[in-house]
Design a protein around this motif. Sequence first.
Motif, PDB file in Angstrom:
ATOM      1  N   TYR A   7       3.384   9.965  -2.956  1.00 36.46           N
ATOM      2  CA  TYR A   7       4.473   9.257  -2.275  1.00 36.46           C
ATOM      3  C   TYR A   7       5.001  10.160  -1.159  1.00 36.46           C
ATOM      4  N   ILE A   8       4.670   9.786   0.071  1.00 32.96           N
ATOM      5  CA  ILE A   8       5.061  10.625   1.222  1.00 32.96           C
ATOM      6  C   ILE A   8       5.635   9.730   2.310  1.00 32.96           C
ATOM      7  N   GLY A   9       6.831  10.054   2.768  1.00 32.40           N
ATOM      8  CA  GLY A   9       7.460   9.280   3.846  1.00 32.40           C
ATOM      9  C   GLY A   9       7.598   7.804   3.503  1.00 32.40           C
ATOM     10  N   GLY A  10       7.854   7.508   2.241  1.00 29.52           N
ATOM     11  CA  GLY A  10       8.054   6.119   1.826  1.00 29.52           C
ATOM     12  C   GLY A  10       6.760   5.334   1.673  1.00 29.52           C
ATOM     13  N   GLN A  11       5.609   5.995   1.801  1.00 31.07           N
ATOM     14  CA  GLN A  11       4.309   5.312   1.670  1.00 31.07           C
ATOM     15  C   GLN A  11       3.560   5.868   0.468  1.00 31.07           C
ATOM     16  N   TRP A  12       2.853   4.991  -0.218  1.00 27.44           N
ATOM     17  CA  TRP A  12       1.932   5.427  -1.278  1.00 27.44           C
ATOM     18  C   TRP A  12       0.609   5.759  -0.614  1.00 27.44           C
ATOM     19  N   THR A  13       0.175   7.022  -0.730  1.00 27.26           N
ATOM     20  CA  THR A  13      -1.008   7.439   0.023  1.00 27.26           C
ATOM     21  C   THR A  13      -1.983   8.202  -0.870  1.00 27.26           C
ATOM     22  N   LEU A  68      22.774   4.009  -4.625  1.00 27.60           N
ATOM     23  CA  LEU A  68      21.352   4.282  -4.879  1.00 27.60           C
ATOM     24  C   LEU A  68      21.155   5.001  -6.220  1.00 27.60           C
ATOM     25  N   PHE A  69      21.979   6.037  -6.463  1.00 26.23           N
ATOM     26  CA  PHE A  69      21.844   6.762  -7.736  1.00 26.23           C
ATOM     27  C   PHE A  69      22.126   5.828  -8.921  1.00 26.23           C
ATOM     28  N   ALA A 187       9.295   8.955  -8.269  1.00 29.26           N
ATOM     29  CA  ALA A 187       9.179   8.354  -6.936  1.00 29.26           C
ATOM     30  C   ALA A 187       9.189   6.829  -7.021  1.00 29.26           C
ATOM     31  N   GLU A 188       8.472   6.301  -8.011  1.00 28.26           N
ATOM     32  CA  GLU A 188       8.444   4.828  -8.175  1.00 28.26           C
ATOM     33  C   GLU A 188       9.844   4.279  -8.391  1.00 28.26           C
ATOM     34  N   ILE A 189      10.597   4.958  -9.237  1.00 25.81           N
ATOM     35  CA  ILE A 189      11.941   4.471  -9.576  1.00 25.81           C
ATOM     36  C   ILE A 189      12.860   4.599  -8.362  1.00 25.81           C
ATOM     37  N   MET A 190      12.733   5.701  -7.631  1.00 27.59           N
ATOM     38  CA  MET A 190      13.603   5.867  -6.456  1.00 27.59           C
ATOM     39  C   MET A 190      13.224   4.897  -5.343  1.00 27.59           C
ATOM     40  N   ALA A 191      11.929   4.603  -5.229  1.00 32.01           N
ATOM     41  CA  ALA A 191      11.507   3.613  -4.226  1.00 32.01           C
ATOM     42  C   ALA A 191      12.088   2.247  -4.597  1.00 32.01           C
ATOM     43  N   GLU A 192      11.987   1.921  -5.887  1.00 33.64           N
ATOM     44  CA  GLU A 192      12.514   0.624  -6.340  1.00 33.64           C
ATOM     45  C   GLU A 192      14.036   0.551  -6.143  1.00 33.64           C
ATOM     46  N   ALA A 193      14.706   1.676  -6.315  1.00 33.46           N
ATOM     47  CA  ALA A 193      16.172   1.699  -6.145  1.00 33.46           C
ATOM     48  C   ALA A 193      16.567   1.571  -4.673  1.00 33.46           C
ATOM     49  N   GLY A 194      15.632   1.844  -3.764  1.00 28.83           N
ATOM     50  CA  GLY A 194      15.928   1.660  -2.338  1.00 28.83           C
ATOM     51  C   GLY A 194      16.294   2.934  -1.594  1.00 28.83           C
ATOM     52  N   PHE A 195      15.986   4.106  -2.159  1.00 30.25           N
ATOM     53  CA  PHE A 195      16.229   5.359  -1.419  1.00 30.25           C
ATOM     54  C   PHE A 195      15.423   5.298  -0.119  1.00 30.25           C
ATOM     55  N   GLY A 198      11.218   9.115   2.853  1.00 32.97           N
ATOM     56  CA  GLY A 198      11.252  10.542   3.176  1.00 32.97           C
ATOM     57  C   GLY A 198      12.315  11.347   2.428  1.00 32.97           C
ATOM     58  N   VAL A 199      13.254  10.661   1.778  1.00 35.57           N
ATOM     59  CA  VAL A 199      14.304  11.401   1.052  1.00 35.57           C
ATOM     60  C   VAL A 199      13.691  12.149  -0.125  1.00 35.57           C
ATOM     61  N   LEU A 200      12.793  11.478  -0.856  1.00 33.69           N
ATOM     62  CA  LEU A 200      12.001  12.154  -1.883  1.00 33.69           C
ATOM     63  C   LEU A 200      10.521  11.933  -1.575  1.00 33.69           C
ATOM     64  N   ASN A 201       9.764  13.006  -1.571  1.00 35.66           N
ATOM     65  CA  ASN A 201       8.313  12.937  -1.376  1.00 35.66           C
ATOM     66  C   ASN A 201       7.669  13.654  -2.561  1.00 35.66           C
ATOM     67  N   VAL A 202       6.567  13.102  -3.054  1.00 40.48           N
ATOM     68  CA  VAL A 202       5.914  13.728  -4.210  1.00 40.48           C
ATOM     69  C   VAL A 202       4.450  14.023  -3.873  1.00 40.48           C
ATOM     70  N   VAL A 203       4.096  15.290  -4.034  1.00 39.62           N
ATOM     71  CA  VAL A 203       2.716  15.733  -3.794  1.00 39.62           C
ATOM     72  C   VAL A 203       2.150  16.229  -5.122  1.00 39.62           C
ATOM     73  N   THR A 204       1.014  15.660  -5.534  1.00 41.47           N
ATOM     74  CA  THR A 204       0.391  16.080  -6.796  1.00 41.47           C
ATOM     75  C   THR A 204      -0.850  16.925  -6.482  1.00 41.47           C
ATOM     76  N   HIS A 205      -1.284  17.682  -7.472  1.00 39.53           N
ATOM     77  CA  HIS A 205      -2.474  18.518  -7.231  1.00 39.53           C
ATOM     78  C   HIS A 205      -3.243  18.736  -8.521  1.00 39.53           C
ATOM     79  N   ALA A 206      -4.519  19.069  -8.378  1.00 40.04           N
ATOM     80  CA  ALA A 206      -5.383  19.305  -9.535  1.00 40.04           C
ATOM     81  C   ALA A 206      -5.020  20.638 -10.199  1.00 40.04           C
ATOM     82  N   PRO A 207      -5.404  20.795 -11.481  1.00 40.99           N
ATOM     83  CA  PRO A 207      -5.107  22.054 -12.170  1.00 40.99           C
ATOM     84  C   PRO A 207      -5.587  23.262 -11.364  1.00 40.99           C
ATOM     85  N   GLY A 208      -4.722  24.251 -11.253  1.00 45.27           N
ATOM     86  CA  GLY A 208      -5.091  25.485 -10.556  1.00 45.27           C
ATOM     87  C   GLY A 208      -4.830  25.455  -9.056  1.00 45.27           C
ATOM     88  N   ASP A 209      -4.397  24.312  -8.513  1.00 48.17           N
ATOM     89  CA  ASP A 209      -4.228  24.209  -7.055  1.00 48.17           C
ATOM     90  C   ASP A 209      -2.766  24.231  -6.598  1.00 48.17           C
TER      91      ASP A 209
END
Length: 483
Positions: A7-13, A68-69, A187-195, A198-209
């Motif tokens: 979830y980056i800049g309000g887009q699922w990527t 929003l909260f 991120a899903e919950i905050m997107a649904e709430a209407g934040f 770009g207010v919250l962005n989530v970056v995931t990564h593989a183990p060790g990265d």
Amino acid sequence: MREYQQYIGGQWTRASADRMFDDLDPYRGTVMARVPAGTRADAARAVDAAAAAFPAWAAMPPAQRQALFLRAADIVERRAGEITALLAQETGCAGGFAGFQILTATRLLRQAANWGYLPAGEVIRSDVPDTFALALRRPIGVVAGISPWNGAHVLAWRTVVNPLAFGNTMVLKPSEEAPVTAGLLVAEIMAEAGFPAGVLNVVTHAPGDAVPIADEFFERPEVRCINFTGSSATGRILAERAGRALKRCVLELGGYNPLIVLADADLDYAVEAAAFAAFFHSGQICMNARKVLVEQPVYDTFIERLTARASALPAGDPAAEGTVIGPLITPAALDRVSREVDEAVAAGAKVLAGGSADGPCYRPTILADVPAGARIHSEETFGPVLVAQPVANAEEAVAVANATRYGLSAGLITSDSQRGFALARRIEAGVVHVNDQTIADEPQLPLGGIKDSGWGRSGPHSMADFTELQWITTRDAAGSFPI
Ligand code: ADP
């Protein structure tokens, strides 16, 4: 099995390199989700998005942020069943701890909804004639959150809500062991709430990265603060890096939490408190009691009852009704706990309960006579293992409780609360509970550690960590200068 996106800049990527990794169910060993294996390029896009969102979020009127909260809290409550199921599948979390996480998260969101109305500074008298001086709190910018897998959901909320409530924007990097419940679900919950995007962005990564993503956080000037919850070893690495980069860091780290039972305690209550403190979430909470210090006259009776209680705790499928002891997070974690117990036993420790694995779970374990050289004697195990030690008196209990490099939480059980309060003030820990055990979290209270357990406090007191204090003066009349 669901495939997730970042979830980056309000887009699922998808991840920039378009790679995914398997998110494993620790009880079954099966793949519970497929998650993007993000890279430094994704972290860079996320920092850009958070920086772009910052001015508008910082300037948003408190009433709008409040709404929003509050909406997010309602969504967490509505989706509680789904969150509980995901926590079991992704982190082996049994129902009791899932309920605790969900309740604490909703309370945090509802309280943080009002932090926009906390006094935003002070008027301070100036000695310069005709001058009006203010110390004003203002947000610091982009905060990078690094969250753990253990209290995956509640700690992810804590990582993001405290900085966001004071007007900062966030990039969250959840643990590779819990990218959904410690990140994408938030991120899903905050997107649904209407934040806003770009207010919250989530970056995931593989183990060790984790490191390349952290590199981006440390090297980008827009990121002003790292908000970390995890092990003291990783916290030390991050604090060193933050020092070089001159960025703030807030660290909620490990503990070696003592539970003291004095001779005048109600022993039935003390046994219940100790069983909960040691074995809740299979000992994988930073606040679990690691050592119980019992005054000599009641030691044998207390230990006999606690051993019976521990041995009867239901272990197995975390999704099953009544399970207390679920699996440890990974086979490697199970090996580590087994190895550390075996090492202590080889050095002379006595196993009073448990002491072995049961499939992917580790049996609730109580060890006595643990020699000072064994790692478990002074380091957190992160499994359901409690060290029992008799003490001659309350003085010795306080001395042993303080003889650790950690200082997160402590509990002290006595029927004399006045004496308990006096002893509590001598215990070197960020949190001490008299007549209670070591695990508690209330969003309005300043949870946090001293010594190697970390820096900073959560809740409204985190305003000091997540705002800058700006000194502003205005002068109503021209002054004179000495040159
Ligand atoms: P654990 O050993 O229990 O997984 P960690 O402290 O290593 O606890 O992990 C907590 C968080 O820190 C996770 O999000 C993990 O990915 C992250 N992490 C671990 N090592 C580093 C590192 N060197 N730099 C940045 N983040 C890290």
